[in-house]
Design a protein around this motif. Structure first.
Motif, PDB file in Angstrom:
ATOM      1  N   ASN A   1       0.924  -1.112  -0.024  1.00 56.51           N
ATOM      2  CA  ASN A   1      -0.066  -0.051  -0.035  1.00 56.51           C
ATOM      3  C   ASN A   1       0.847   1.091   0.120  1.00 56.51           C
ATOM      4  N   ASP A   2       1.974   0.993  -0.607  1.00 53.82           N
ATOM      5  CA  ASP A   2       3.065   2.175  -0.506  1.00 53.82           C
ATOM      6  C   ASP A   2       2.397   3.600  -0.892  1.00 53.82           C
ATOM      7  N   PRO A   3       2.524   4.777  -0.261  1.00 56.44           N
ATOM      8  CA  PRO A   3       1.988   5.927  -0.360  1.00 56.44           C
ATOM      9  C   PRO A   3       2.835   6.822  -1.332  1.00 56.44           C
ATOM     10  N   VAL A   4       2.421   7.812  -1.893  1.00 51.80           N
ATOM     11  CA  VAL A   4       3.065   8.883  -2.344  1.00 51.80           C
ATOM     12  C   VAL A   4       2.815  10.034  -1.239  1.00 51.80           C
ATOM     13  N   PHE A   5       4.242  10.460  -0.624  1.00 54.55           N
ATOM     14  CA  PHE A   5       4.097  11.388   0.521  1.00 54.55           C
ATOM     15  C   PHE A   5       4.489  12.589  -0.302  1.00 54.55           C
ATOM     16  N   ILE A   6       3.749  13.657   0.550  1.00 49.70           N
ATOM     17  CA  ILE A   6       3.950  15.059   0.057  1.00 49.70           C
ATOM     18  C   ILE A   6       4.504  15.957   1.130  1.00 49.70           C
ATOM     19  N   VAL A   7       5.675  16.444   0.782  1.00 50.45           N
ATOM     20  CA  VAL A   7       6.460  17.195   1.818  1.00 50.45           C
ATOM     21  C   VAL A   7       6.508  18.803   1.333  1.00 50.45           C
ATOM     22  N   ASP A   8       6.485  19.648   2.361  1.00 48.58           N
ATOM     23  CA  ASP A   8       6.345  21.053   2.234  1.00 48.58           C
ATOM     24  C   ASP A   8       7.904  21.616   2.427  1.00 48.58           C
ATOM     25  N   THR A   9       8.451  22.063   1.289  1.00 54.61           N
ATOM     26  CA  THR A   9       9.837  22.377   1.309  1.00 54.61           C
ATOM     27  C   THR A   9      10.353  23.781   2.046  1.00 54.61           C
ATOM     28  N   VAL A  10       9.232  24.248   2.728  1.00 54.98           N
ATOM     29  CA  VAL A  10       9.684  25.275   3.250  1.00 54.98           C
ATOM     30  C   VAL A  10       9.884  25.195   4.835  1.00 54.98           C
ATOM     31  N   SER A  11       9.031  24.145   5.302  1.00 51.42           N
ATOM     32  CA  SER A  11       9.131  23.590   6.733  1.00 51.42           C
ATOM     33  C   SER A  11       9.830  22.217   6.779  1.00 51.42           C
ATOM     34  N   ASP A  12       9.863  21.542   5.717  1.00 51.64           N
ATOM     35  CA  ASP A  12      10.642  20.213   5.598  1.00 51.64           C
ATOM     36  C   ASP A  12       9.631  19.282   6.350  1.00 51.64           C
ATOM     37  N   LYS A  13       8.742  19.397   6.330  1.00 53.93           N
ATOM     38  CA  LYS A  13       7.564  18.365   7.177  1.00 53.93           C
ATOM     39  C   LYS A  13       6.638  17.586   5.996  1.00 53.93           C
ATOM     40  N   VAL A  14       6.349  16.373   6.286  1.00 54.80           N
ATOM     41  CA  VAL A  14       5.361  15.471   5.812  1.00 54.80           C
ATOM     42  C   VAL A  14       3.907  16.229   6.054  1.00 54.80           C
ATOM     43  N   LYS A  15       3.289  16.605   4.946  1.00 52.15           N
ATOM     44  CA  LYS A  15       1.830  17.319   5.008  1.00 52.15           C
ATOM     45  C   LYS A  15       1.075  16.268   4.642  1.00 52.15           C
ATOM     46  N   SER A  16       0.960  15.514   3.849  1.00 51.61           N
ATOM     47  CA  SER A  16      -0.087  14.335   3.578  1.00 51.61           C
ATOM     48  C   SER A  16       0.391  13.219   2.730  1.00 51.61           C
ATOM     49  N   TRP A  17      -0.278  12.102   2.623  1.00 50.71           N
ATOM     50  CA  TRP A  17       0.286  11.236   1.604  1.00 50.71           C
ATOM     51  C   TRP A  17      -0.919  10.580   1.027  1.00 50.71           C
ATOM     52  N   ILE A  18      -0.724  10.067  -0.435  1.00 47.36           N
ATOM     53  CA  ILE A  18      -1.753   9.191  -0.861  1.00 47.36           C
ATOM     54  C   ILE A  18      -1.464   7.992  -0.824  1.00 47.36           C
TER      55      ILE A  18
END
Length: 317
Positions: A163-180
């Protein structure tokens, strides 16, 4: 990797620990080589170059080619002008296999696939004459492919139990914001320019279905909403030949090119339909790039020798 001006091509030869490069304005000049590796107690030990990325010129540095070295868990900087290794940064992670640079050239992300099933993304500050690793790491399971659009870093992953997700990272905060979720086995990722409204995810040898005796693997499709919410919507995957490790999109955003099995297949990004006929290869591709309607495909397992196969995108499909 082809330089932004379309003048040079660079290829990572992991088996022989080399970067091959060629002046595309002199196509009959052949390849020159740059050794990747380190001096150890037993002498020169070749590395295992994996991914390459172009680092644009700034007031404090010349243009460089940056290479991930899987064997020595490092990244290597090559001066584009002299073709010499000018810097090496170690301890970027265990088995670094993917790297991307932000559009402004001030930051890089290095994805290391191991130790499975954890993995991590190291952050490299490039906004100084001497680049340095930041203390912070982004934790994602086995990042294999990454792409940046605006302030969003998209990461294709593995080791997620199918069930491998695509992760979405904010490049300003360098935090994972969400995943699909639901994009096993993520190998590579490409964003459709110029507006970044669609993402294609190459999903390796994940089995989709079969037509008779022919196995198939999917190319994943994600639609991206408009600012400011950028909501993601998963579309129907595109069935292709078994094993889909690589995907790129042309600069105009009209065509996605996908390595699948021993073929290169073109996808119309407007409707996700296959365009024309697939280009049959003599062996599976290990990397490819497109510049000025010319497609370059690296075939390391071609017999009797590895070779660079090229074709014209306009006339071949």
């Amino acid at each position: 990797m082809i330089t932004p001006d379309g003048a040079e091509i660079y290829i990572a030869d992991q088996k022989d620990g080399l970067i091959l490069w060629q002046d595309l304005q002199e196509p009959h000049g052949g390849f020159s080589t740059i050794r990747i590796g380190q001096e150890t107690g037993s002498g020169w030990t070749q590395g295992e170059p994996s991914r390459l990325v172009f680092l644009p010129e700034k007031s404090y540095r010349r243009a460089q080619i940056v290479v991930t070295d899987v064997k020595f868990n490092s990244i290597v900087f090559i001066d584009q002008l002299t073709k010499r290794v000018v810097r090496r940064i170690s301890d970027v992670g265990f088995a670094p296999r993917t790297i991307v640079v932000t559009p402004d050239g001030r930051k890089a992300y290095i994805g290391s696939e191991q130790p499975i099933p954890t993995g991590s993304i190291a952050i490299l500050d490039l906004n100084h004459p001497i680049p340095h690793l930041e203390d912070k790491r982004i934790s994602v399971p086995s990042p294999e492919g990454m792409a940046i659009f605006g302030r969003r870093l998209y990461v294709a992953t593995q080791s997620g139990g199918g069930n491998d997700p695509v992760f979405i990272v904010d490049t300003v905060s360098d935090k994972v914001k969400s995943w699909i979720p639901g994009f096993a086995v993520g190998c590579n990722i490409a964003i459709v320019p110029p507006y970044g409204k669609k993402i294609y995810v190459a999903r390796g040898n994940y089995p989709l279905s079969s037509i008779g005796e022919e196995k198939q693997s999917p190319l994943g499709v994600i639609q991206i909403g408009s600012w400011p919410r950028y909501q993601e919507k998963v579309s129907q995957p595109i069935p292709l030949a078994f094993n889909v490790p690589l995907v790129i999109v042309t600069k105009d955003g009209k065509t996605a090119l996908v390595a699948n099995g021993d073929k290169i297949t073109a996808i119309d990004t407007r409707n996700d339909h296959v365009v024309g006929r697939s280009i049959n290869l003599s062996s599976e591709a290990d990397g490819f790039a497109v510049s000025k309607d010319r497609v370059y495909v690296w075939l390391p397992n071609d017999k009797p020798n590895p070779r660079l196969f090229t074709f014209d995108l306009r006339s071949a499909l």
